[in-house]
Design a protein around this motif. Structure first.
Motif, PDB file in Angstrom:
ATOM      1  N   TYR A  14     -93.791 -30.832 -40.157  1.00 34.92           N
ATOM      2  CA  TYR A  14     -93.066 -31.246 -41.364  1.00 34.92           C
ATOM      3  C   TYR A  14     -93.225 -32.741 -41.650  1.00 34.92           C
ATOM      4  O   TYR A  14     -92.752 -33.214 -42.679  1.00 34.92           O
ATOM      5  CB  TYR A  14     -91.596 -30.850 -41.252  1.00 34.92           C
ATOM      6  N   PRO A  43     -91.475 -22.665 -48.990  1.00 38.75           N
ATOM      7  CA  PRO A  43     -90.247 -23.254 -48.436  1.00 38.75           C
ATOM      8  C   PRO A  43     -89.012 -23.000 -49.288  1.00 38.75           C
ATOM      9  O   PRO A  43     -88.978 -23.323 -50.472  1.00 38.75           O
ATOM     10  CB  PRO A  43     -90.571 -24.748 -48.351  1.00 38.75           C
ATOM     11  N   SER A  84     -94.157 -31.740 -45.762  1.00 42.63           N
ATOM     12  CA  SER A  84     -94.747 -30.839 -44.779  1.00 42.63           C
ATOM     13  C   SER A  84     -96.270 -30.786 -44.861  1.00 42.63           C
ATOM     14  O   SER A  84     -96.871 -30.961 -45.915  1.00 42.63           O
ATOM     15  CB  SER A  84     -94.157 -29.436 -44.927  1.00 42.63           C
ATOM     16  N   ASN A 135     -90.447 -33.522 -49.836  1.00 44.32           N
ATOM     17  CA  ASN A 135     -90.899 -32.491 -48.894  1.00 44.32           C
ATOM     18  C   ASN A 135     -92.282 -32.884 -48.383  1.00 44.32           C
ATOM     19  O   ASN A 135     -93.282 -32.692 -49.085  1.00 44.32           O
ATOM     20  CB  ASN A 135     -90.969 -31.120 -49.565  1.00 44.32           C
ATOM     21  N   ARG A 173     -85.880 -30.628 -43.982  1.00 44.88           N
ATOM     22  CA  ARG A 173     -86.815 -29.928 -43.100  1.00 44.88           C
ATOM     23  C   ARG A 173     -86.512 -30.310 -41.661  1.00 44.88           C
ATOM     24  O   ARG A 173     -85.961 -31.382 -41.389  1.00 44.88           O
ATOM     25  CB  ARG A 173     -88.270 -30.292 -43.422  1.00 44.88           C
ATOM     26  N   SER A 217     -93.290 -33.014 -53.504  1.00 44.89           N
ATOM     27  CA  SER A 217     -93.739 -32.303 -52.311  1.00 44.89           C
ATOM     28  C   SER A 217     -95.221 -32.516 -52.080  1.00 44.89           C
ATOM     29  O   SER A 217     -95.984 -32.779 -53.017  1.00 44.89           O
ATOM     30  CB  SER A 217     -93.463 -30.802 -52.466  1.00 44.89           C
ATOM     31  N   ASP A 221     -97.215 -25.108 -44.721  1.00 41.90           N
ATOM     32  CA  ASP A 221     -96.073 -24.470 -45.361  1.00 41.90           C
ATOM     33  C   ASP A 221     -96.519 -23.215 -46.076  1.00 41.90           C
ATOM     34  O   ASP A 221     -97.697 -23.039 -46.389  1.00 41.90           O
ATOM     35  CB  ASP A 221     -95.376 -25.416 -46.340  1.00 41.90           C
TER      36      ASP A 221
END
Length: 350
Positions: free
Chosen positions: A174, A251, A245, A243, A168, A266, A248
């Motif tokens: 992020y 993604p 973030s 991940n 990212r 994530s 979002d």
């Protein structure tokens, strides 16, 4: 968004469709203009508007990839307006994870402009719900994963040195800092662990300083942005994806991880739970919770059976977003948008 634009362009050209790309981030000519703030805005915006006007006069359908904030006002709104003036059908392909906030607080013309497009398309059910809450109909056409560019690769036993990656940009939304803190906790169990952060952005100095303060700077590589042609090799080298973030939509980085057979951890931001099912094809953790992210990563690294289940399920999920399926959805959308525009142009007032 740039990733999806690049893929669409390449795939349509491969199939022989006549496609014209109008970039809003074309290189400055001359190059020195990039160093002059106000001048560089004019040198980029004015040629962009001219290229839009020219391209709209030659096309049947204008596919506008749109985002929230200033990007909407400077680039998407003019594209919709010019498309309508030039008589071509307009599809707004909206991708902003901050859409709800933007629609609620932005000028009224944002929703009016969206309503005037022939079709509104989002890549996720998450954004579809946002559109409906603001009185707009839309449809879902998901992001594309080009399975010719990603494939699961056999990974040797990593011992105490697993390789984790983050793909990212280095921007506040992020929250790469959470991934660094989680990685520092993972290193307590796997002292040889490595982390590659593949992305560019304004937070690089802050994140480098954080890595030093956490004592992990020698184990973290900030690789910068990796070109689409080379990104597959990075996934092939990874034992896990993080991940972190905070905002979002859908993604593409998660789809790339799925298609590469890499277990993914994530946050549950935005539309991610519509894409990744916790415990099935990945693991979800709360936003900003480095401890939870570290625990989830360790559960995958320490449990080969779990990692294998996630890999297999991720590969199956990726198939749903493969080009042959998404291609038909876009072709149908283009045809319908062109038909709607033709109906409006030929309608006789009563």
């Amino acid at each position: 968004m740039a990733n999806q634009c690049e893929q669409l362009l390449r795939l349509w050209e491969r199939e022989g469709l006549a496609v014209t790309l109008v970039r809003n981030n074309a290189p400055y000519q001359p190059a020195w203009v990039a160093r002059v703030p106000v001048l560089r805005a004019a040198f980029r915006l004015l040629p962009y508007l001219w290229r839009l006007w020219s391209a709209a006069g030659r096309c049947d359908v204008m596919h506008v990839l749109a985002n929230s904030g200033w990007a909407w006002h400077l680039f998407a709104w003019p594209a919709v307006a010019i498309g309508r003036l030039r008589g071509c059908a307009v599809i707004v392909n909206y991708r902003g994870g901050n859409a709800d906030r933007f629609f609620s607080s932005g000028p009224r013309h944002v929703l009016r402009t969206l309503a005037r497009a022939q079709l509104r398309v989002t890549p996720s059910a998450f954004l579809l719900r946002v559109f409906r809450e603001h009185g707009l109909d839309a449809e879902v056409i998901p992001n594309i994963i080009d399975l010719t560019r990603f494939a699961p690769a056999p990974r040797p036993d990593f011992g105490d040195a697993p390789h984790l990656i983050v793909t990212r940009n280095l921007e506040p939304i992020y929250d790469i800092g959470t991934a660094l803190r989680a990685f520092a906790l993972v290193r307590r169990t796997f002292p040889g662990a490595r982390l590659t952060v593949a992305g560019s952005g304004p937070d690089l100095p802050v994140l480098q300083a954080l890595a030093v303060s956490l004592g992990i700077s020698t184990a973290v590589r900030f690789s910068g942005r990796i070109d689409n042609a080379q990104i597959g090799a990075l996934y092939a080298s990874a034992d896990g994806v993080l991940n972190p973030s905070t905002v979002d939509n859908m993604p593409i980085s998660i789809l790339e991880a799925f298609a590469s057979g890499v277990p993914t951890v994530s946050t549950d931001a935005g539309g991610i739970p519509d894409l990744l099912t916790h415990g099935v094809d990945g693991l979800l953790v709360p936003i900003g919770d480095a401890d939870a992210m570290a625990r989830a990563a360790l559960s995958v690294l320490q449990d080969p059976a779990l990692a294998e289940r996630l890999r297999r399920a991720g590969l199956a999920t990726a198939q749903r977003y493969a080009w042959p399926r998404v291609r038909e959805q876009w072709l149908d959308a283009y045809r319908r948008a062109a038909g709607l525009r033709a109906n409006v142009a030929t309608r006789v007032p009563q």
